[in-house]
Design a protein around this motif. Structure first.
Motif: not given
Ligand SMILES: Cc1cc2nc3c(=O)[nH]c(=O)nc-3n(C[C@H](O)[C@H](O)[C@H](O)COP(=O)(O)OP(=O)(O)OC[C@H]3O[C@@H](n4cnc5c(N)ncnc54)[C@H](O)[C@@H]3O)c2cc1C
Length: 498
Positions: A13-15, A32-35, A39-42, A55-59, A250-252, A279-281, A467-469, A474-477
């Motif tokens: 989401i942050a990326g 650049l996304e490895q998956a 969406g990542g976790k979404m 992944g997330p369900t509560v918006f 995959i970015v290395t 960096c969104n990892a 990103g969430g870290s 953390p969390g979608v918004p």
């Molecule tokens: C099961 C579950 C339930 C959740 N429930 C909720 C909820 O109900 N409500 C809510 O608000 N939040 C919820 N969350 C948390 C929420 O999903 C996350 O906080 C948010 O989506 C994180 O987004 P992010 O931007 O940190 O990216 P991430 O989702 O962490 O994505 C990072 C991306 O970077 C990519 N990446 C990593 N390394 C590399 C690399 N070397 N090269 C290329 N790509 C790379 C990964 O593949 C990934 O796609 C939940 C999470 C999970 C897993």
């Protein structure tokens, strides 16, 4: 002057929000996304021929996305159909003890009064008012602004609002503060559970996290087509603004040129010359050297003991009977403290788990499905997916306990062979490298935790974090806001050197 080339590592989401904001400002953005999908976790998984949210369900906080789409010259409603839920969540302790929280505060107070007495209903209203005050104090001063230190935060809140500063209660523990509003242990458990939205224990988190209750009270929506549609829509918007999105990449390495970011390299050996990286990892991937030695010092490593929750999840297509599932239902374990002690202290799967169930096909106005329906069941787990290989037997035992808990509350899930997909902390660590399976970055334990997450600028020029870290958490918004903050910092830095 040449167009600045920006690489965004990860289409979480942050990326995606960073890519949208940068592309609309005229930067040449490559994501650049490895998956194989955004969406990542979404993410989505396929079970029995159907697509399920995994992944997330509560918006919540839809205004964060309304603003993003509006700043990009369009509107959220032009891209996605959001439906408000009137039952925020259905909670169960056994066959007869059920409690719904409603989007309407007075309805929730009435339900709590019937469930636990009028004193508890009064406690709830006082708690909700406190949660709202904390939210209002931190909304613009902390969540939607660049990361402050404690002194800067006090300055932003303003000395004339010193009571607001006192009211955010960073030094009190969340569970203790909640216990002042509720005598009933079930209600303490219910409201303490909000700490897990940040992947944290209510026994270790600051009472400040009570604000999450207000975030939910302010509105929860479902997204027509599922949560993953949001990620797809953001990716489409980024692309329409000119961003190049590459999946399965995959970015290395991130390489420096005279002390600042100069190039990235992918697993296939491709090298891209760039001016900056977002960096969104997870930040820990940088700290562990997964992007090479030259950017290792850009952030501090998160000690394994300081990681947030991981989870074991089961995506199922199954018929259910015996319990009227809402879109969001929670089945509480009977010893909440031992659940968090198992996960955070003993670092093992909980012996008496609380189980969250999302019934994706259900909503306020949708009749309960008669046939097999799409479900996501989730149990909290320790983030040890990098050091511990979870065995089939361990996961099966956890599954048995989780589904026993559901049955004790009356819910029978008629599972069928081949109609499920299990994700363990080991799997989450593989999907999100450097995390051990932690889903929310570092845990929000102790008052300092909110200030020790890195901000958008890393220690290395040209390397931005999102990103969430990262701040605000953390969390979608929050992740969406973090992407936007990273893009704003990057744009401001380039404006100042243009
Ligand atoms: C099961 C579950 C339930 C959740 N429930 C909720 C909820 O109900 N409500 C809510 O608000 N939040 C919820 N969350 C948390 C929420 O999903 C996350 O906080 C948010 O989506 C994180 O987004 P992010 O931007 O940190 O990216 P991430 O989702 O962490 O994505 C990072 C991306 O970077 C990519 N990446 C990593 N390394 C590399 C690399 N070397 N090269 C290329 N790509 C790379 C990964 O593949 C990934 O796609 C939940 C999470 C999970 C897993």
């Amino acid at each position: 002057m040449h167009t600045r080339r920006i690489a965004v590592i990860g289409a979480g989401i942050a990326g995606l929000t960073a890519a949208i904001d940068l592309a609309r400002r005229g930067f040449a953005v490559t994501v650049l996304e490895q998956a194989g999908a955004p969406g990542g976790k979404m993410r989505e998984v396929e079970v029995a021929g159907q697509r399920l949210d995994a992944g997330p369900t509560v918006f919540t906080l839809r205004d964060v996305f309304e603003q993003l789409y509006s700043d990009a010259g369009t509107s959220l409603s032009a891209h996605l159909k959001l439906l408000p839920v009137s039952v925020l969540a259905r909670h169960a302790w056994d066959q007869s003890e059920h409690l719904d929280l409603h989007a309407n505060l007075a309805e929730s107070a009435d339900a709590i009064g019937r469930f636990a007495g009028s004193g508890e209903a009064k406690g709830f209203l006082a708690f909700a008012a406190r949660a709202e005050r904390i939210y209002r104090t931190l909304n613009t001063s902390f969540m939607r602004a660049a990361k402050p230190n404690p002194i800067e935060l006090s300055r932003r809140i303003g000395i004339s609002n010193i009571t607001d500063l006192f009211n955010i209660q960073p030094f009190a523990k969340m569970y203790e503060s909640i216990s002042r509003y509720f005598a009933d242990p079930r209600l303490r458990q219910l409201f303490a559970r909000y700490a897990t939205y940040c992947g944290s224990s209510p026994y270790e988190s600051p009472a400040t996290l009570m604000l999450i209750a207000h975030v939910e009270q302010a509105g929860v929506w479902t997204i027509d087509g599922g949560m993953h549609r949001l990620a797809q829509s953001l990716a489409e918007l980024a692309r329409s603004l000119g961003a190049d999105l590459r999946y399965g990449t995959i970015v290395t390495r991130v390489d420096l040129d005279r002390g600042r970011v100069g190039a990235i390299e992918t697993a296939s050996g491709e090298r891209l010359a760039i001016d900056a990286v977002v960096c969104n990892a997870d930040n820990n991937a940088l700290a562990l050297g997964l992007f090479g030695a030259s950017v290792r010092s850009s952030v501090r490593e998160t000690a394994p003991a300081a990681r947030s929750l991981s989870a074991v999840t089961w995506n199922l297509v199954a018929r259910t009977e015996g319990f009227p599932l809402a879109h969001h239902s929670v089945f509480f374990g009977d010893d909440y403290r031992s659940e968090f002690d198992d996960v955070f202290r003993r670092r093992r799967l909980p012996g008496r788990p609380t189980v969250y169930v999302c019934a994706q096909d259900r909503g306020d106005t949708i009749a309960a499905p008669r046939e097999a329906e799409r479900l996501l069941c989730l149990v909290n787990a320790p983030a040890i997916g990098d050091t511990h290989q979870f065995t089939t037997a361990e996961i099966q035992q956890c599954e048995m306990k989780a589904f026993e808990r559901l049955e004790r509350c009356g819910l029978r899930v008629l599972r069928q062979a081949g109609a499920s997909c299990v994700t363990s902390p080991t799997d989450f660590n593989r999907l999100f490298p450097g995390t051990g399976g932690a889903l929310y970055g570092p845990a929000s334990h102790g008052w300092r935790s909110s200030f020790t997450r890195p901000g958008s600028r890393s220690r290395i020029p040209g390397l931005y974090l999102a990103g969430g870290s990262t701040h605000p958490g953390p969390g979608v918004p929050m992740a969406a806001l973090s992407g936007r903050l990273a893009a704003a910092c990057l744009a401001a830095d380039y404006a100042s050197i243009a």
